[in-house]
Design an enzyme around this catalytic site. Structure first.
Site, short mmCIF file in Angstrom:
data_model
loop_
_atom_site.label_atom_id
_atom_site.label_comp_id
_atom_site.label_asym_id
_atom_site.label_seq_id
_atom_site.Cartn_x
_atom_site.Cartn_y
_atom_site.Cartn_z
N SER A 105 67.66 -49.53 78.96
CA SER A 105 68.27 -48.66 78.07
C SER A 105 69.56 -48.04 78.50
O SER A 105 70.53 -49.08 78.33
CB SER A 105 67.26 -47.36 78.13
OG SER A 105 67.20 -46.45 77.11
N HIS A 148 60.06 -50.67 75.00
CA HIS A 148 61.36 -50.06 75.27
C HIS A 148 61.44 -50.53 76.98
O HIS A 148 60.70 -49.70 77.64
CB HIS A 148 61.66 -48.67 75.03
CG HIS A 148 62.86 -48.34 75.13
ND1 HIS A 148 64.20 -49.10 74.89
CD2 HIS A 148 63.43 -47.18 75.94
CE1 HIS A 148 65.07 -48.41 75.42
NE2 HIS A 148 64.76 -47.36 76.08
N ASP A 171 62.09 -53.50 69.33
CA ASP A 171 62.39 -52.43 70.22
C ASP A 171 63.21 -51.32 69.35
O ASP A 171 64.27 -51.84 68.52
CB ASP A 171 63.55 -52.95 71.35
CG ASP A 171 63.87 -51.73 72.24
OD1 ASP A 171 63.51 -50.49 71.96
OD2 ASP A 171 64.63 -52.14 73.16
#
Length: 539
Positions: free
Chosen positions: A211, A466, A437
């Site tokens: 991320s 994710h 995602d």
């Protein structure tokens, strides 16, 4: 892709708050301008993983003033156990956020790969500056997320309340933390990685980031390419897009994931009894939200009541992790078929109830609001977001108000935005990206691959987690392991070097609540290692 705010320019523009220029050559300054702090290791007293060691590391607040005010970074380590001649150095780990703790990662990730590989690395976790167990721990309005908050939907007349709330949050942060907030950017955090490397005495580091951690890792690689041995980026933030425009992509992808949830639930009508048409499931969702506007539900053991904002937050995590879908569908079914609010209470406490302020939200704002200019005019936001909401009503206003403090944030960068990523001097980087995602949309993985010459992109076609590693997908996890073992990379050419299949959708099941709600039965929050948890939020 729309460009409400300018994408990164190729021009050389100095970023006033990042300490680096957008078009700058790889930097060898910063932490090397001062003596590195010392890491004095002692036991973390972790009963589950007794070998974990902890330490605090002094770093400068401002790397442009390396002998000025200092802060501390909390670091932990799971030492390598392989013979010295087999060891491969430290691997620094970051789950994202911005601002999420990485202290859980050494024990967890090392346990997901074969012991003969895991034993060759020193696994290093840390809490980013200003968060969690790092010192100081930034706290702004500690009650900002306490229920019941104003309705997210602007049609409900709550915009003034939210603007006041967001402005108050920014002011509260500024009142106590104006000396630190400008120095919590991704560049500052990347320089902290370099400080950790130096304190470890390692000539190079390995890195895994998910991320926002992909932005952190690529930024570190841009600043210190000669210090990178291996790097893995999982669920990728595009290297050029502004944070405002990134949120717009999120809105659209979260809508697609909600539509997928509605379709899955409709196919399980025999379990949830909400109808066989996805439109009926969407209608059920709106019915429950509307009911909560007039009759909110007690949130205990969390404080306050569950209104429409809390309800939306309970469901938004389904875009990160579809293992939440059975509980989400149960919430709707129980409420509408039996007016049973216990599943909603439990889901809220597991997924969305506020916990002690860990500094993550201040860190999120300090990075995103500061790294590029945001629109300051509410009239612009109102018009622009209305257009987005027309196509993506599930998440748009939720996401808008979550980021609204950037309208008022006192420290903003310029239009040039974040540090330009070129990959010059980096070894081959291994990239992982799912096509579905929502928080870090697929376009980001393609853009990062294009920005990093020699990188290899592994795509999970149809995948939606994710952070896609460590969910039991052998195709993905074995590729990660091979790279850590000896640097092996997928052989495929082109933009996509390897494709992996997605995990199966969850089995529809009605999640029966316990007869009585207790603090134990309505737990919050989930540990990062729980299958239903969200790793590396990047809201």
């Amino acid at each position: 892709m729309r460009k409400v705010l300018a994408m990164l320019s190729t021009a050389v523009v100095v970023v006033a708050l990042g300490g680096a220029s957008v078009g700058a050559a790889p930097d060898t300054g910063g932490p090397e301008d001062f003596g590195p702090g010392k890491l004095v290791w002692s036991s973390c007293n972790d009963t589950t993983t007794p070998a974990l060691q902890c330490a605090m590391l002094d770093v400068p607040v401002d790397y442009a003033d390396p002998r000025g005010r200092r802060i501390k970074i909390k670091v932990n380590r799971l030492p390598a156990t392989a013979p010295k001649d087999k060891q491969q150095g430290p691997i620094l780990l970051n789950p994202g956020g911005p601002g999420d703790s990485g202290l859980w990662m050494p024990a967890f990730i090392s346990g997901q790969i074969p012991a003969d590989v895991a034993s060759t690395y020193d696994w290093i976790g840390f809490d980013p500056r200003g968060t969690n167990a790092s010192e100081p721990h930034v706290v702004c309005d500690a009650n900002y997320f306490h229920a019941e908050r104003p309705d997210y939907q602007v049609s409900q007349g709550t915009s003034k309340a939210w603007l006041k709330k967001a402005a108050g949050y920014a002011a509260d942060c500024t009142a106590d933390w104006s000396w630190l907030l400008p120095h919590m950017t991704t560049v500052d955090n990347a320089r902290d990685l370099e400080s950790i490397r130096r304190a470890l005495g390692a000539p190079k580091i390995n890195f895994y980031g998910g991320s926002w951690g992909t932005s952190l890792g690529s930024t570190y690689g841009q600043l210190f390419p000669s210090r990178v041995r291996r790097m893995v980026l999982d669920s990728i933030v595009g290297p050029t897009i502004s944070w405002y425009d990134h949120n717009v992509l999120q809105d659209r992808e979260h809508q697609r994931r909600f539509d997928a949830f509605a379709d899955w639930t409709a196919r399980a009508d025999s379990v949830y009894h909400l109808g066989t048409d996805p439109a009926a499931v969407v209608k059920a969702y709106r019915q429950v939200e509307a009911a909560l506007r007039t009759d909110p539900v007690d949130a205990a053991p969390a404080p306050g009541r569950i209104g429409p904002a809390e309800f939306e937050d309970t469901f938004s995590g389904g875009g990160y992790n579809f293992l939440r879908w059975p509980r989400m569908a149960t919430v709707l079914s129980a409420y509408l078929t039996a007016h049973d609010t216990r599943p909603l209470n439990i889901a809220y406490n597991r997924y969305a109830a506020p916990t002690a302020d860990d500094g993550t939200f201040p860190a999120y704002n300090a990075a995103q609001c500061t790294e590029n200019a945001w629109p300051r005019d509410w009239e612009f936001w109102k018009k622009d977001q209305a257009g987005i909401d027309a196509a993506a009503p599930f998440y748009t206003y939720n996401n808008m108000w979550y980021n609204a403090a950037c309208m008022f944030w006192p420290h903003q960068g310029n239009q040039a935005g974040r540090l330009k990523i070129t990959g010059k001097g980096l070894p081959p980087v291994l990239l992982f990206q799912a096509t579905e995602d929502a928080p870090t949309p697929y376009e980001g993985g393609l853009a990062m691959h294009d920005a990093l010459p020699g990188s290899k992109l592994v795509v999970q076609n149809g995948g939606s987690f994710h952070e896609i590693l460590f969910h039991g997908n052998a195709c993905l996890d074995d590729t990660f392991t091979a790279y850590l073992r000896d640097g092996s990379l997928p052989k495929g050419g082109g933009r996509i070097a390897k494709t992996c299949a997605p995990e199966s959708e969850p089995t529809p099941v009605y999640v029966t609540p316990p007869p009585a709600l207790t603090a134990k039965s309505a737990t919050a929050p989930l540990a990062p290692t729980d299958p239903e948890a969200i790793r590396g939020s990047l809201r």
